[in-house]
Design a protein around this motif. Structure first.
Motif, short mmCIF file in Angstrom:
data_model
loop_
_atom_site.label_atom_id
_atom_site.label_comp_id
_atom_site.label_asym_id
_atom_site.label_seq_id
_atom_site.Cartn_x
_atom_site.Cartn_y
_atom_site.Cartn_z
N ARG A 67 0.84 -1.20 0.00
CA ARG A 67 0.00 0.00 0.00
C ARG A 67 0.88 1.25 0.00
NH1 ARG A 67 -2.45 -3.73 3.27
NH2 ARG A 67 -4.66 -4.16 2.87
N ARG A 69 0.66 3.82 1.80
CA ARG A 69 0.99 4.28 3.16
C ARG A 69 2.17 3.52 3.74
NH1 ARG A 69 -4.22 1.93 4.31
NH2 ARG A 69 -4.08 -0.01 5.53
N GLU A 70 2.39 2.26 3.30
CA GLU A 70 3.57 1.53 3.76
C GLU A 70 4.84 2.12 3.16
OE1 GLU A 70 1.83 -2.94 4.64
OE2 GLU A 70 2.51 -2.46 2.60
N LYS A 72 5.19 5.27 2.39
CA LYS A 72 5.41 6.52 3.12
C LYS A 72 6.08 6.25 4.46
CE LYS A 72 1.62 9.09 0.99
NZ LYS A 72 0.31 9.76 1.21
N ARG A 73 5.72 5.17 5.11
CA ARG A 73 6.37 4.82 6.38
C ARG A 73 7.84 4.47 6.14
NH1 ARG A 73 3.09 0.19 8.98
NH2 ARG A 73 4.48 0.57 10.73
N ARG A 99 10.20 13.09 5.26
CA ARG A 99 10.25 11.87 4.47
C ARG A 99 11.31 12.02 3.39
NH1 ARG A 99 4.48 12.18 2.52
NH2 ARG A 99 5.33 11.12 0.70
#
Length: 329
Positions: A67, A69-70, A72-73, A99
């Motif tokens: 995903r 969002r993963e 982005k992490r 980031r």
């Protein structure tokens, strides 16, 4: 090859991607400078039939991001390591978002190491960030993978910003190549277990996609080639890649590596002068390109590393399993 063998490595900052089996060496790769366009739209990756969970050791799991969002992490983790710990210089937007991002993130696969025994309560010091609704297992390591088919459809390979890789690709037409980079691991997790999982994940990915060779940029600390004469000359005289795999630094960035004659090199002293990452690559069977590149943004001197799968030392294949079954999920 790392990257792989790229994160200035990176530019994989790689610290150790291929440790000696059974050793306790850790890993840390440094990133290259980001292209101008930041924060592209991230897409849900197509894993082409590969189970995203690639392996486990205890509470640690290695998997592919599924995903945006993963990803982005993973970018937040890279920022924490590259810019907060290693003192690389971020752009204004990267500093605001906390980031590490470039346009390649949207077209690469992202390997993650997750600790299910640890949780993160909120993004790493990101201004105005809302707390997570519930704690999530912590991402403690990451690696970026760029296959040739993805590179051809998009921006090409990241390494092409430092090395002329077109002749290498032409000489090995029909072979599947993989660029590794942007790798980092949180300091407390730079252990043998994390290294094993990263290599297990890459090896599983290589087998699934039938990769024939990996390449990227590795780094030596410092920007004065004369102070790095011994390690650079050793790599040139003792570990030069075969011509078909020998990428040459771009003319405007090329720094000669043969700064000492072969007879003036003490191989034992030269090995001791190499970063652990590059020593690890040598152990596993990697060779090096023609010319180094000085990266002043990250304070390093980069070298091109290439590792055809057929050149991997048999003891490493045996250690992780010819079918990547040693740490299978």
């Amino acid at each position: 090859m790392v990257p792989f063998l790229t994160p200035g490595d990176a530019h994989a900052p790689f610290s150790r991607l291929f440790p000696r089996p059974g050793s306790g060496e850790g890993i840390l790769l440094r990133p290259p400078a980001a292209p101008a366009r930041l924060f592209p739209r991230l897409k849900r990756p197509d894993l082409l039939g590969l189970d995203p969970v690639l392996g486990r050791i205890g509470s640690l799991e290695v998997r592919l991001a599924t995903r945006p969002r993963e990803v982005k992490r993973a970018q937040r983790l890279r920022y924490r390591v590259f810019y907060e710990e290693m003192a690389a210089v971020p752009t204004g937007l990267a500093m605001l978002k906390r980031r590490d991002v470039d346009e390649y993130d949207a077209v690469c696969d992202h390997l993650l190491v997750i600790d299910h025994a640890a949780t993160e309560a909120k993004p790493f010091a990101q201004p105005f960030a809302k707390p997570f609704r519930k704690p999530r297992p912590m991402i403690v390591g990451t690696y970026r993978l760029l296959r040739q088919d993805q590179a051809d459809r998009n921006f090409g390979f990241y390494s092409a910003g430092e090395y002329d890789i077109a002749p290498v690709l032409a000489a090995n037409r029909g072979k599947r190549v993989l660029e590794l980079g942007r790798s980092c691991v949180l300091k407390p997790y730079r252990t043998k277990r994390t290294v094993e999982l990263l290599w297990h994940g890459i090896w599983t990915y290589v087998l699934h996609h039938r990769i024939d060779a990996m390449f990227g940029c590795a780094s030596l600390e410092g920007t004065d080639p004369d102070r790095l004469a011994l390690p650079l000359s050793f790599l040139h005289h003792y570990a030069r890649a075969p011509e078909a795999w020998r990428a040459r630094a771009l003319p405007e960035r090329h720094v000669a590596m043969d700064r000492l004659d072969r007879g003036a090199i003490d191989p034992r002293m030269a090995l001791q002068s190499l970063p652990p990452l590059i020593k690890g690559y040598l152990r596993v069977g990697a060779t090096f390109g023609d010319g180094a590149v000085v990266d002043r943004q990250f304070g390093t001197t980069d070298v091109f590393v290439v590792l055809p799968v057929e050149a991997i030392a048999p003891r490493y294949v045996g250690h992780f399993g010819a079918s990547a079954d040693r740490h299978a999920a």
